[in-house]
Scaffold this motif. Structure first.
Motif, PDB file in Angstrom:
ATOM      1  N   LEU A 185      -2.234 -48.046 -21.181  1.00  0.00           N
ATOM      2  CA  LEU A 185      -1.525 -49.586 -22.930  1.00  0.00           C
ATOM      3  C   LEU A 185      -0.262 -49.252 -21.985  1.00  0.00           C
ATOM      4  O   LEU A 185       1.115 -49.306 -22.238  1.00  0.00           O
ATOM      5  N   VAL A 186      -0.628 -51.076 -22.471  1.00  0.00           N
ATOM      6  CA  VAL A 186       1.827 -51.650 -23.193  1.00  0.00           C
ATOM      7  C   VAL A 186       1.147 -52.331 -23.995  1.00  0.00           C
ATOM      8  O   VAL A 186       0.748 -53.438 -24.309  1.00  0.00           O
ATOM      9  N   GLU A 187       2.578 -52.075 -24.553  1.00  0.00           N
ATOM     10  CA  GLU A 187       3.488 -52.340 -26.340  1.00  0.00           C
ATOM     11  C   GLU A 187       4.083 -53.280 -25.827  1.00  0.00           C
ATOM     12  O   GLU A 187       4.885 -53.540 -24.476  1.00  0.00           O
ATOM     13  N   SER A 188       4.032 -54.305 -26.429  1.00  0.00           N
ATOM     14  CA  SER A 188       4.608 -55.768 -26.722  1.00  0.00           C
ATOM     15  C   SER A 188       5.490 -56.068 -28.027  1.00  0.00           C
ATOM     16  O   SER A 188       4.930 -55.825 -29.106  1.00  0.00           O
ATOM     17  N   GLY A 189       6.553 -57.332 -28.372  1.00  0.00           N
ATOM     18  CA  GLY A 189       6.562 -57.620 -29.234  1.00  0.00           C
ATOM     19  C   GLY A 189       8.006 -56.911 -29.922  1.00  0.00           C
ATOM     20  O   GLY A 189       8.705 -57.781 -31.388  1.00  0.00           O
ATOM     21  N   GLY A 190       8.497 -56.064 -29.900  1.00  0.00           N
ATOM     22  CA  GLY A 190       9.977 -55.600 -30.634  1.00  0.00           C
ATOM     23  C   GLY A 190      11.091 -56.223 -30.633  1.00  0.00           C
ATOM     24  O   GLY A 190      11.324 -56.773 -29.666  1.00  0.00           O
ATOM     25  N   LEU A 216       3.440 -56.808 -33.633  1.00  0.00           N
ATOM     26  CA  LEU A 216       3.471 -56.342 -31.939  1.00  0.00           C
ATOM     27  C   LEU A 216       2.217 -56.135 -31.370  1.00  0.00           C
ATOM     28  O   LEU A 216       1.154 -55.977 -32.619  1.00  0.00           O
ATOM     29  N   SER A 217       1.611 -56.512 -30.390  1.00  0.00           N
ATOM     30  CA  SER A 217       0.938 -55.971 -29.825  1.00  0.00           C
ATOM     31  C   SER A 217       0.560 -55.078 -28.793  1.00  0.00           C
ATOM     32  O   SER A 217       1.534 -54.741 -28.176  1.00  0.00           O
ATOM     33  N   CYS A 218      -0.307 -54.161 -28.396  1.00  0.00           N
ATOM     34  CA  CYS A 218      -0.674 -53.338 -27.930  1.00  0.00           C
ATOM     35  C   CYS A 218      -2.093 -53.656 -26.987  1.00  0.00           C
ATOM     36  O   CYS A 218      -3.103 -53.807 -27.648  1.00  0.00           O
ATOM     37  N   ALA A 219      -1.694 -53.931 -25.394  1.00  0.00           N
ATOM     38  CA  ALA A 219      -2.769 -54.223 -24.634  1.00  0.00           C
ATOM     39  C   ALA A 219      -3.546 -52.924 -24.043  1.00  0.00           C
ATOM     40  O   ALA A 219      -2.631 -52.537 -23.116  1.00  0.00           O
ATOM     41  N   ALA A 220      -5.183 -53.008 -24.133  1.00  0.00           N
ATOM     42  CA  ALA A 220      -5.556 -51.786 -23.435  1.00  0.00           C
ATOM     43  C   ALA A 220      -6.715 -52.307 -22.839  1.00  0.00           C
ATOM     44  O   ALA A 220      -6.865 -52.985 -22.062  1.00  0.00           O
ATOM     45  N   SER A 221      -6.141 -51.416 -21.387  1.00  0.00           N
ATOM     46  CA  SER A 221      -6.956 -51.791 -19.857  1.00  0.00           C
ATOM     47  C   SER A 221      -7.482 -50.289 -19.286  1.00  0.00           C
ATOM     48  O   SER A 221      -7.158 -49.428 -19.992  1.00  0.00           O
ATOM     49  N   ILE A 248      11.342 -46.273 -32.049  1.00  0.00           N
ATOM     50  CA  ILE A 248      10.477 -47.192 -31.369  1.00  0.00           C
ATOM     51  C   ILE A 248       9.213 -46.922 -31.753  1.00  0.00           C
ATOM     52  O   ILE A 248       8.526 -45.995 -31.657  1.00  0.00           O
ATOM     53  N   TYR A 249       8.160 -48.027 -32.157  1.00  0.00           N
ATOM     54  CA  TYR A 249       6.506 -47.898 -32.021  1.00  0.00           C
ATOM     55  C   TYR A 249       5.843 -47.690 -30.522  1.00  0.00           C
ATOM     56  O   TYR A 249       5.542 -48.263 -29.957  1.00  0.00           O
ATOM     57  N   TYR A 250       5.198 -46.753 -31.209  1.00  0.00           N
ATOM     58  CA  TYR A 250       4.134 -46.186 -29.444  1.00  0.00           C
ATOM     59  C   TYR A 250       2.924 -46.826 -30.232  1.00  0.00           C
ATOM     60  O   TYR A 250       1.973 -46.533 -31.201  1.00  0.00           O
ATOM     61  N   CYS A 251       1.905 -47.228 -29.265  1.00  0.00           N
ATOM     62  CA  CYS A 251       0.483 -47.533 -29.322  1.00  0.00           C
ATOM     63  C   CYS A 251       0.347 -46.648 -28.318  1.00  0.00           C
ATOM     64  O   CYS A 251       0.027 -45.490 -27.642  1.00  0.00           O
ATOM     65  N   SER A 252      -1.200 -45.765 -29.235  1.00  0.00           N
ATOM     66  CA  SER A 252      -2.094 -45.120 -28.997  1.00  0.00           C
ATOM     67  C   SER A 252      -3.673 -44.686 -28.568  1.00  0.00           C
ATOM     68  O   SER A 252      -3.896 -45.403 -29.468  1.00  0.00           O
ATOM     69  N   TRP A 265      -0.839 -42.957 -24.372  1.00  0.00           N
ATOM     70  CA  TRP A 265       0.175 -44.085 -25.590  1.00  0.00           C
ATOM     71  C   TRP A 265       0.614 -44.236 -24.210  1.00  0.00           C
ATOM     72  O   TRP A 265       1.034 -44.007 -23.325  1.00  0.00           O
ATOM     73  N   GLY A 266       1.531 -45.284 -25.027  1.00  0.00           N
ATOM     74  CA  GLY A 266       1.921 -46.285 -23.912  1.00  0.00           C
ATOM     75  C   GLY A 266       3.628 -45.952 -23.249  1.00  0.00           C
ATOM     76  O   GLY A 266       3.724 -45.169 -24.960  1.00  0.00           O
ATOM     77  N   GLN A 267       4.426 -47.185 -23.450  1.00  0.00           N
ATOM     78  CA  GLN A 267       5.680 -46.980 -23.193  1.00  0.00           C
ATOM     79  C   GLN A 267       6.259 -46.971 -24.585  1.00  0.00           C
ATOM     80  O   GLN A 267       7.583 -46.554 -24.177  1.00  0.00           O
ATOM     81  N   GLY A 268       5.660 -47.275 -25.604  1.00  0.00           N
ATOM     82  CA  GLY A 268       6.756 -47.949 -26.668  1.00  0.00           C
ATOM     83  C   GLY A 268       7.942 -49.033 -26.576  1.00  0.00           C
ATOM     84  O   GLY A 268       8.039 -49.633 -25.715  1.00  0.00           O
ATOM     85  N   THR A 269       7.490 -49.770 -27.441  1.00  0.00           N
ATOM     86  CA  THR A 269       8.747 -50.885 -28.139  1.00  0.00           C
ATOM     87  C   THR A 269       9.352 -50.232 -28.883  1.00  0.00           C
ATOM     88  O   THR A 269       9.769 -50.621 -30.269  1.00  0.00           O
TER      89      THR A 269
END
Length: 117
Positions: free
Chosen positions: A4-9, A20-25, A93-97, A107-111
């Motif tokens: 998971l990779v967050e972005s937009g913060g 905010l965006s969270c791309a999953a792979s 810090i916003y985290y995607c999960s 979990w992502g690394q947070g933004t």
């Protein structure tokens, strides 16, 4: 495994908006739901919102209802968090999960989102 990779913060003024965006792979076909959590300075991580990957049912924390909207793009395996009427208290810090069964296991690394007054 799901990555998971967050972005937009970024820094935004109170009353403003941010997406905010969270791309999953990875093994995204196994995702049951995705969600956003946040952690403010000196506080524990708290639930913000979640969305079912199939069907799109959403749940929100009371503190963000009516201001935040979660959505998903099943084709691009991306989840979004539209945040409106931002308040200083939203600074965190916003985290995607992602949950592939058994709970929030990935979990992502947070933004960082900072709301100034």
């Amino acid at each position: 495994q799901v990555q998971l990779v967050e972005s937009g913060g970024r820094l935004v003024q109170a009353g403003g908006s941010l997406r905010l965006s969270c791309a999953a792979s990875g093994r995204t076909s196994r995702m049951f739901r995705m969600g956003w959590f946040r952690q403010a300075p000196g506080k524990g991580r708290e639930f913000v919102t979640q969305i079912a990957w199939s069907g799109g049912r959403t749940i929100y924390a009371d503190s963000v209802k009516g201001r935040f909207t979660i959505s998903r793009d099943n084709i691009d395996n991306t989840v979004y968090l539209q945040m409106n009427s931002l308040q200083v208290e939203d600074t965190a810090i916003y985290y995607c999960s992602a949950d592939v069964g058994g709970g929030w296991g990935y979990w992502g690394q947070g933004t960082q989102v900072t709301v100034s007054s």
